[in-house]
Design a protein around this motif. Structure first.
Motif, PDB file in Angstrom:
ATOM      1  N   SER A  19      60.740  -6.252 -15.571  1.00  0.00           N
ATOM      2  CA  SER A  19      60.264  -5.598 -16.789  1.00  0.00           C
ATOM      3  C   SER A  19      59.279  -6.507 -17.513  1.00  0.00           C
ATOM      4  N   LYS A  37      57.576   3.343 -16.308  1.00  0.00           N
ATOM      5  CA  LYS A  37      57.571   2.665 -15.013  1.00  0.00           C
ATOM      6  C   LYS A  37      56.175   2.749 -14.401  1.00  0.00           C
ATOM      7  N   THR A  38      55.742   1.659 -13.806  1.00  0.00           N
ATOM      8  CA  THR A  38      54.494   1.674 -13.045  1.00  0.00           C
ATOM      9  C   THR A  38      54.844   1.643 -11.565  1.00  0.00           C
ATOM     10  N   VAL A  39      54.159   2.480 -10.765  1.00  0.00           N
ATOM     11  CA  VAL A  39      54.518   2.644  -9.352  1.00  0.00           C
ATOM     12  C   VAL A  39      53.360   2.250  -8.452  1.00  0.00           C
ATOM     13  N   VAL A  46      58.699   2.022  -7.309  1.00  0.00           N
ATOM     14  CA  VAL A  46      58.606   1.514  -8.678  1.00  0.00           C
ATOM     15  C   VAL A  46      58.395   0.005  -8.623  1.00  0.00           C
ATOM     16  N   GLU A  49      59.210  -2.006 -14.906  1.00  0.00           N
ATOM     17  CA  GLU A  49      59.308  -1.239 -16.147  1.00  0.00           C
ATOM     18  C   GLU A  49      58.469  -1.961 -17.201  1.00  0.00           C
TER      19      GLU A  49
END
Length: 474
Positions: A19, A37-39, A46, A49
């Motif tokens: 995170s 969330k960035t994927v 993922v 966060e």
């Protein structure tokens, strides 16, 4: 066809934390908004966060920037230059780590992030470091002053490069910054925050707040922000222009494009084909100045299209971290849906669609390189920005017709001209209503050269001496 063995770049050079917080006043702090969330767009995995900055968080960042402005702007230019040079050198030292992280978060091939994006990022910081103690010679008065706090909002297609375009000239001129990276690609901006600390940049000079459109709006509309810089869609650019009208804030907008790549019958064909491929399929077509309209002289249309289709058959689509990959993943599910919608409309309107045989991975967001022929100027694929690997082909007979068709667009960011005649290049450049005109090349960038557009492509220039003006009170 000769098959390449996989050559994946290692992910081990990057340590991605579970995170991330906001970077305010030299420290990572918690955000008070709902985290997101960035994927990885190539696998939908993922990655991390990330905190969302609320309006209160943005206010904290702006206050930190305002507090830091007094000391930073009072430094001699030669002292500010030392910090910029230090940042540039750290970027070079950590370029492999940054390139891998950019490809993971954005989906672009490692070959592009490593060989194009990162060298240009460092070059922008080196270039503007050189200007920091020479502002009196830039042509904006003998003693130009910084504007104050710059609120900057950047897109997801070149996350780290757009950061460099914004932050480097702002700091060189003595401003402080609150930057909001795109929601889908925040990780390299947050790693850049670590680089600022590594370079001992004074706290508050650079602040990075993450989030979606609401966070960006809070930055743009904050009453203590003196300068707004935005790169992104024309639609959002219009909203920003309306929201800051009458506020006294300086504004630069670098928006969409629908560039014409014009090939004359005397052009070096193989060279032109490479330029066309680079113009529209580089970075999956996620380029505001992409050569998305190919204007080819009627007499060579068939020959050029045959050569172009052969070349597309050799492009490799797949894992962005594979060094052999030419076309990576589309950045998000939303952008993939937009590309599909406009491509389906192209067929419905009567254009003929072609893609090379191309196996798409099962997971992630993918779209094959696509050519449309039989395109009319009225077709939406010829008028609207697809922002994907989709090329519309039109023809012309005379230079005058080429100019008329090229300028028949609400945009005016860039254009390309392919011909052996220097006089024709100069004539075309004088007639084309585009901020940048490339001659026998495409998508060439240099920090010393200004970039920007006309009409719905925005206003203001970034890069070069011209890029200083937006950050000086002149």
């Amino acid at each position: 066809m000769f098959e390449y063995a996989p050559a994946p770049e290692s992910r081990d050079v990057v340590g991605i934390r579970p995170s991330y917080g906001l970077f305010i006043d030299g420290e990572f702090v918690d955000g008070t908004g709902t985290p997101f969330k960035t994927v990885n767009p190539a696998s939908e995995e993922v990655l991390a966060e990330v905190a969302t900055a609320s309006p209160d968080d943005v206010d904290r960042a702006v206050r930190a920037a305002r507090k830091a402005f007094g000391g930073w702007s009072a430094l001699p230019g030669s002292e500010r230059a030392k910090y910029l040079f230090r940042i540039a050198r750290i970027i070079q030292e950590r370029s492999r780590e940054l390139a891998v992280l950019e490809s993971l978060d954005n989906g672009k091939p490692i070959r592009e992030s490593r060989d194009v994006d990162l060298p240009l990022v460092a070059a922008h910081f080196f270039y503007y470091a050189g200007w920091a103690d020479k502002l009196g010679y830039a042509g904006y008065g003998a003693d130009p002053r910084p504007v104050g706090v710059a609120g900057q909002v950047i897109p997801w297609n070149f996350p780290l490069l757009m950061l460099a375009w914004k932050i480097a000239p702002a700091l060189a001129c003595g401003n402080t910054v609150v930057l909001k990276p795109a929601e889908t690609t925040p990780l390299t901006a947050l790693l850049f925050a670590e680089i600022c600390r590594q370079a001992d940049l004074p706290p508050g000079v650079v602040n990075i707040v993450t989030g979606a459109g609401e966070t960006g709006a809070a930055v743009v509309n904050h009453p203590d922000v003196d300068k707004v810089a935005f790169t992104g869609s024309t639609e959002v650019g219009r909203q920003i222009a309306r929201s800051v009208a009458g506020s006294g804030k300086k504004v630069t907008l670098e928006l969409g494009g629908k560039a014409a790549n014009i090939v004359f019958e005397d052009a070096a064909l193989d060279q032109a084909v490479e330029g066309i491929v680079n113009g529209i399929f580089f970075n999956q077509g996620h380029v505001c100045c992409a050569g998305s309209r190919l204007l080819v002289q009627e007499s060579i249309e068939a020959e050029l299209l045959d050569a172009l289709k052969r070349r597309l058959g050799t492009l490799r689509l797949g894992d962005p971290l594979d060094k052999n990959t030419d076309i990576g993943a589309i950045n998000s599910a939303a952008q993939l849906a937009r590309i599909r919608e406009l491509s389906d409309l192209g067929e419905a309107e009567g254009a003929e669609r072609w893609s090379p045989p191309c196996a798409l991975p099962d997971k992630g967001f993918w779209f094959p390189p696509t050519i449309f022929t039989g395109v009319a100027q009225s077709h939406r694929i010829a008028r609207e920005e697809v922002f994907g690997p989709v090329l519309s082909v039109l023809t012309f007979r005379t230079p005058a017709e080429a100019v008329e068709k090229a300028n028949n667009t609400p945009f005016g960011l860039s254009a390309g001209v392919w011909t052996e005649k220097g006089s024709r290049i100069l004539w075309m450049a004088s007639k084309l209503r585009a901020g940048v005109v490339w001659a026998n090349t495409f998508n060439r960038f240099d920090p010393t050269s200004p970039f920007g557009g006309y009409k719905e492509s925005g206003y203001g220039r970034e890069g070069g001496r011209h890029g200083l003006e937006a950050y000086l009170d002149v």
